[in-house]
Each structure stands twice: as structure tokens, then as C-alpha cells.
Motif scaffolding. Structure first.
Motif, PDB file in Angstrom:
ATOM      1  N   MET A   1      52.207  42.086  20.936  1.00 42.62           N
ATOM      2  CA  MET A   1      53.578  41.334  21.421  1.00 42.62           C
ATOM      3  C   MET A   1      54.421  41.705  20.262  1.00 42.62           C
ATOM      4  O   MET A   1      55.562  42.033  20.547  1.00 42.62           O
ATOM      5  N   ALA A   2      53.865  41.580  18.949  1.00 46.09           N
ATOM      6  CA  ALA A   2      54.984  41.548  17.851  1.00 46.09           C
ATOM      7  C   ALA A   2      55.499  43.060  17.604  1.00 46.09           C
ATOM      8  O   ALA A   2      56.764  43.294  17.590  1.00 46.09           O
ATOM      9  N   LYS A   3      54.653  43.798  18.084  1.00 43.58           N
ATOM     10  CA  LYS A   3      55.246  45.347  18.112  1.00 43.58           C
ATOM     11  C   LYS A   3      56.322  45.802  19.222  1.00 43.58           C
ATOM     12  O   LYS A   3      57.295  46.278  19.041  1.00 43.58           O
ATOM     13  N   GLU A   4      56.139  45.024  20.414  1.00 48.26           N
ATOM     14  CA  GLU A   4      57.038  45.264  21.441  1.00 48.26           C
ATOM     15  C   GLU A   4      58.232  44.412  21.178  1.00 48.26           C
ATOM     16  O   GLU A   4      59.479  45.126  21.328  1.00 48.26           O
ATOM     17  N   VAL A   5      58.414  43.512  20.647  1.00 44.91           N
ATOM     18  CA  VAL A   5      59.580  42.732  20.127  1.00 44.91           C
ATOM     19  C   VAL A   5      60.185  43.616  19.033  1.00 44.91           C
ATOM     20  O   VAL A   5      61.520  43.682  18.835  1.00 44.91           O
ATOM     21  N   TYR A   6      59.361  44.105  18.190  1.00 43.66           N
ATOM     22  CA  TYR A   6      59.965  45.054  16.994  1.00 43.66           C
ATOM     23  C   TYR A   6      60.657  46.170  17.650  1.00 43.66           C
ATOM     24  O   TYR A   6      61.759  46.502  17.156  1.00 43.66           O
ATOM     25  N   ARG A  20      60.958  47.877   6.061  1.00 41.21           N
ATOM     26  CA  ARG A  20      59.804  47.200   5.652  1.00 41.21           C
ATOM     27  C   ARG A  20      58.914  47.098   7.083  1.00 41.21           C
ATOM     28  O   ARG A  20      57.952  47.110   7.010  1.00 41.21           O
ATOM     29  N   ALA A  21      59.542  46.697   8.074  1.00 41.76           N
ATOM     30  CA  ALA A  21      58.943  46.553   9.168  1.00 41.76           C
ATOM     31  C   ALA A  21      58.385  47.736   9.873  1.00 41.76           C
ATOM     32  O   ALA A  21      57.321  47.928  10.454  1.00 41.76           O
ATOM     33  N   GLU A  22      59.085  49.128   9.669  1.00 42.74           N
ATOM     34  CA  GLU A  22      58.608  50.336  10.047  1.00 42.74           C
ATOM     35  C   GLU A  22      57.214  50.653   9.400  1.00 42.74           C
ATOM     36  O   GLU A  22      56.423  50.955   9.878  1.00 42.74           O
ATOM     37  N   HIS A  23      57.226  50.314   7.988  1.00 50.12           N
ATOM     38  CA  HIS A  23      55.926  50.423   7.097  1.00 50.12           C
ATOM     39  C   HIS A  23      54.980  49.580   7.772  1.00 50.12           C
ATOM     40  O   HIS A  23      53.790  50.209   7.835  1.00 50.12           O
ATOM     41  N   TYR A  24      55.185  48.496   7.957  1.00 53.74           N
ATOM     42  CA  TYR A  24      54.101  47.392   8.430  1.00 53.74           C
ATOM     43  C   TYR A  24      53.688  47.962   9.929  1.00 53.74           C
ATOM     44  O   TYR A  24      52.214  48.191  10.025  1.00 53.74           O
ATOM     45  N   PHE A  25      54.338  48.206  10.715  1.00 57.12           N
ATOM     46  CA  PHE A  25      53.785  48.627  12.110  1.00 57.12           C
ATOM     47  C   PHE A  25      53.305  50.229  12.038  1.00 57.12           C
ATOM     48  O   PHE A  25      52.028  50.410  12.543  1.00 57.12           O
ATOM     49  N   THR A  26      53.594  50.978  11.279  1.00 57.62           N
ATOM     50  CA  THR A  26      53.205  52.320  11.295  1.00 57.62           C
ATOM     51  C   THR A  26      51.851  52.182  10.466  1.00 57.62           C
ATOM     52  O   THR A  26      50.759  53.055  10.837  1.00 57.62           O
ATOM     53  N   GLU A  27      51.675  51.554   9.669  1.00 55.17           N
ATOM     54  CA  GLU A  27      50.499  51.398   8.715  1.00 55.17           C
ATOM     55  C   GLU A  27      49.282  50.768   9.677  1.00 55.17           C
ATOM     56  O   GLU A  27      48.524  51.344   9.636  1.00 55.17           O
ATOM     57  N   ASN A  28      49.726  49.683  10.443  1.00 52.83           N
ATOM     58  CA  ASN A  28      48.774  49.319  11.260  1.00 52.83           C
ATOM     59  C   ASN A  28      48.457  50.514  12.327  1.00 52.83           C
ATOM     60  O   ASN A  28      46.921  50.602  12.579  1.00 52.83           O
ATOM     61  N   GLY A  34      42.732  55.823  11.414  1.00 51.81           N
ATOM     62  CA  GLY A  34      41.741  56.056  10.185  1.00 51.81           C
ATOM     63  C   GLY A  34      40.490  55.856  10.413  1.00 51.81           C
ATOM     64  O   GLY A  34      39.525  56.365  10.063  1.00 51.81           O
ATOM     65  N   LEU A  35      40.336  54.601  11.034  1.00 56.86           N
ATOM     66  CA  LEU A  35      38.960  54.001  11.419  1.00 56.86           C
ATOM     67  C   LEU A  35      38.198  55.072  12.390  1.00 56.86           C
ATOM     68  O   LEU A  35      37.128  55.605  12.018  1.00 56.86           O
ATOM     69  N   GLU A  36      38.840  55.692  13.152  1.00 56.81           N
ATOM     70  CA  GLU A  36      38.243  56.580  14.208  1.00 56.81           C
ATOM     71  C   GLU A  36      38.146  58.170  13.347  1.00 56.81           C
ATOM     72  O   GLU A  36      37.025  58.721  13.713  1.00 56.81           O
ATOM     73  N   ALA A  37      39.104  58.533  12.489  1.00 56.58           N
ATOM     74  CA  ALA A  37      38.991  59.681  11.935  1.00 56.58           C
ATOM     75  C   ALA A  37      37.617  59.336  10.686  1.00 56.58           C
ATOM     76  O   ALA A  37      36.846  60.461  10.762  1.00 56.58           O
ATOM     77  N   TRP A  38      37.389  58.224  10.212  1.00 59.66           N
ATOM     78  CA  TRP A  38      36.467  58.124   8.976  1.00 59.66           C
ATOM     79  C   TRP A  38      35.070  57.995  10.010  1.00 59.66           C
ATOM     80  O   TRP A  38      33.921  58.649   9.710  1.00 59.66           O
ATOM     81  N   LYS A  39      34.926  57.486  11.354  1.00 58.82           N
ATOM     82  CA  LYS A  39      33.837  57.331  12.016  1.00 58.82           C
ATOM     83  C   LYS A  39      33.593  58.709  12.447  1.00 58.82           C
ATOM     84  O   LYS A  39      32.130  58.869  12.343  1.00 58.82           O
ATOM     85  N   SER A  40      34.423  59.428  12.703  1.00 58.43           N
ATOM     86  CA  SER A  40      33.985  60.732  13.424  1.00 58.43           C
ATOM     87  C   SER A  40      33.709  61.837  12.096  1.00 58.43           C
ATOM     88  O   SER A  40      33.287  62.965  12.367  1.00 58.43           O
ATOM     89  N   ALA A  52      50.187  59.791   4.710  1.00 59.35           N
ATOM     90  CA  ALA A  52      51.189  59.475   5.382  1.00 59.35           C
ATOM     91  C   ALA A  52      51.423  57.952   4.812  1.00 59.35           C
ATOM     92  O   ALA A  52      52.674  57.388   4.948  1.00 59.35           O
ATOM     93  N   SER A  53      50.211  57.058   4.556  1.00 57.46           N
ATOM     94  CA  SER A  53      50.503  55.886   4.110  1.00 57.46           C
ATOM     95  C   SER A  53      51.412  55.976   2.756  1.00 57.46           C
ATOM     96  O   SER A  53      52.075  54.814   2.573  1.00 57.46           O
ATOM     97  N   GLY A  54      50.824  56.660   1.798  1.00 55.34           N
ATOM     98  CA  GLY A  54      51.679  56.783   0.520  1.00 55.34           C
ATOM     99  C   GLY A  54      53.166  57.066   0.824  1.00 55.34           C
ATOM    100  O   GLY A  54      53.934  56.316   0.029  1.00 55.34           O
ATOM    101  N   LEU A  55      53.191  58.035   1.491  1.00 64.47           N
ATOM    102  CA  LEU A  55      54.962  58.321   1.738  1.00 64.47           C
ATOM    103  C   LEU A  55      55.559  57.173   2.313  1.00 64.47           C
ATOM    104  O   LEU A  55      56.831  57.022   1.804  1.00 64.47           O
ATOM    105  N   SER A  56      54.736  56.319   3.168  1.00 63.84           N
ATOM    106  CA  SER A  56      55.572  55.386   3.897  1.00 63.84           C
ATOM    107  C   SER A  56      55.967  54.331   2.969  1.00 63.84           C
ATOM    108  O   SER A  56      56.784  53.465   2.699  1.00 63.84           O
ATOM    109  N   SER A  57      54.807  54.048   1.965  1.00 58.79           N
ATOM    110  CA  SER A  57      55.069  53.122   0.921  1.00 58.79           C
ATOM    111  C   SER A  57      56.132  53.447  -0.194  1.00 58.79           C
ATOM    112  O   SER A  57      56.862  52.443  -0.519  1.00 58.79           O
ATOM    113  N   ILE A  58      56.162  54.671  -0.443  1.00 54.98           N
ATOM    114  CA  ILE A  58      57.323  55.339  -1.252  1.00 54.98           C
ATOM    115  C   ILE A  58      58.557  54.952  -0.456  1.00 54.98           C
ATOM    116  O   ILE A  58      59.641  54.515  -1.003  1.00 54.98           O
ATOM    117  N   TYR A  59      58.806  55.450   0.755  1.00 56.74           N
ATOM    118  CA  TYR A  59      60.163  55.643   1.444  1.00 56.74           C
ATOM    119  C   TYR A  59      60.471  54.331   2.175  1.00 56.74           C
ATOM    120  O   TYR A  59      61.701  54.139   2.025  1.00 56.74           O
TER     121      TYR A  59
END
Length: 144
Positions: A1-6, A20-28, A34-40, A52-59
Motif C-alpha cells: 500500500m505505501a509503495k503504491e501511494v509513494y 530519502r523515500a526513493e532510498h527507502y523503497f528501493t532498499e526494501n 538479496g534474500l533470494e540471491a543469498w539463498k541461491s 547498489a545499497s551503498g550507492l543509494s545511501s550516498i546519493y
């Protein structure tokens, strides 16, 4: 729901808040991927998500100091590195990298050399032997 509103209203946000919101939603999304990549066992994809997470934190979140961002950039170029980012919550910080185990020493040597050349004053305050640590994962979290 929150993503759709965003998504529906992100263009109405003040620019800094929008980043900031872009970071939050892309981080999620990165965490889920990441869970899928790690599991596989896909270290390449997991590393790309770390970076990508680090770059989002920076920019998008405007985190990091110049020396820490430079260290992250060096890690991104280091041989055998799948991905890297920094962390630290304002307490000088540190960088971490997911590295091919067979190239860990090579990567560590590269990082030491490049960072010590780029930031000689800061690097002179470090113990060269412990400035770059190679760690191996354990079986699980536990009290030592």
C-alpha cells in the motif's frame, strides 16, 4: 500500500524527501532480492545489491564522508570484489565487501595500497596490518 501511494505521489515531494523515500523503497526491494540471491548462492547478484545499497545511501540519503566514499570506490574496483558498501552510523564508519575468497589477499593489498596513496594523512593514523581485515562467515550468531 505505501509503495503504491509513494509511486502515485512521489513527484509532489520536496526533492530531499523524495530522495530519502526513493532510498527507502528501493532498499526494501534490494533486501527482498538479496534474500533470494543469498539463498541461491549467487554471490555476483548479492554483491551488486550490496553495491547498489551503498550507492543509494550516498546519493539518495547523502550519507558518508569523502574519505569513506573514496574507500568504497576503491573497494568497488578491487580485484575479486562482488560488491561493497560502507556502514557505521556516524562513528567514523567502515566499509565491507563481499570478495571471492581466492582473491581476498589480492583485494586487501589493492585496497591498502590505493587508500594509503589517496588518503596518506588518514592512512598514517592506521595500523597497516589491521587496516584491512579478511573475515570468514561463521555458522550462526552466537555469544563468544
Amino acid at each position: 500500500m505505501a509503495k503504491e501511494v509513494y509511486e502515485a505521489h512521489k513527484n509532489e515531494l520536496e526533492p530531499t524527501l523524495a530522495k530519502r523515500a526513493e532510498h527507502y523503497f528501493t532498499e526494501n526491494r534490494r533486501v527482498a532480492k538479496g534474500l533470494e540471491a543469498w539463498k541461491s548462492g549467487n554471490s555476483q547478484d548479492f554483491g551488486k545489491l550490496i553495491s547498489a545499497s551503498g550507492l543509494s545511501s550516498i546519493y539518495n540519503y547523502e550519507c558518508g564522508s569523502e574519505p569513506l566514499i573514496q574507500l568504497n570506490e576503491i573497494l568497488q574496483r578491487a580485484p575479486g570484489v562482488f560488491g561493497a558498501r560502507f556502514s557505521g552510523a556516524g562513528f567514523r564508519g567502515c566499509c565491507l565487501a563481499l570478495v571471492d575468497a581466492d582473491r581476498a589477499e589480492e583485494a586487501a593489498s589493492y585496497v591498502r595500497s590505493e587508500y594509503f596513496e589517496l588518503q596518506p594523512e588518514l592512512a598514517s593514523q592506521l595500523n597497516a596490518d589491521s587496516a584491512v581485515l579478511i573475515c570468514k562467515p561463521g555458522d550462526c550468531a552466537r555469544v563468544i
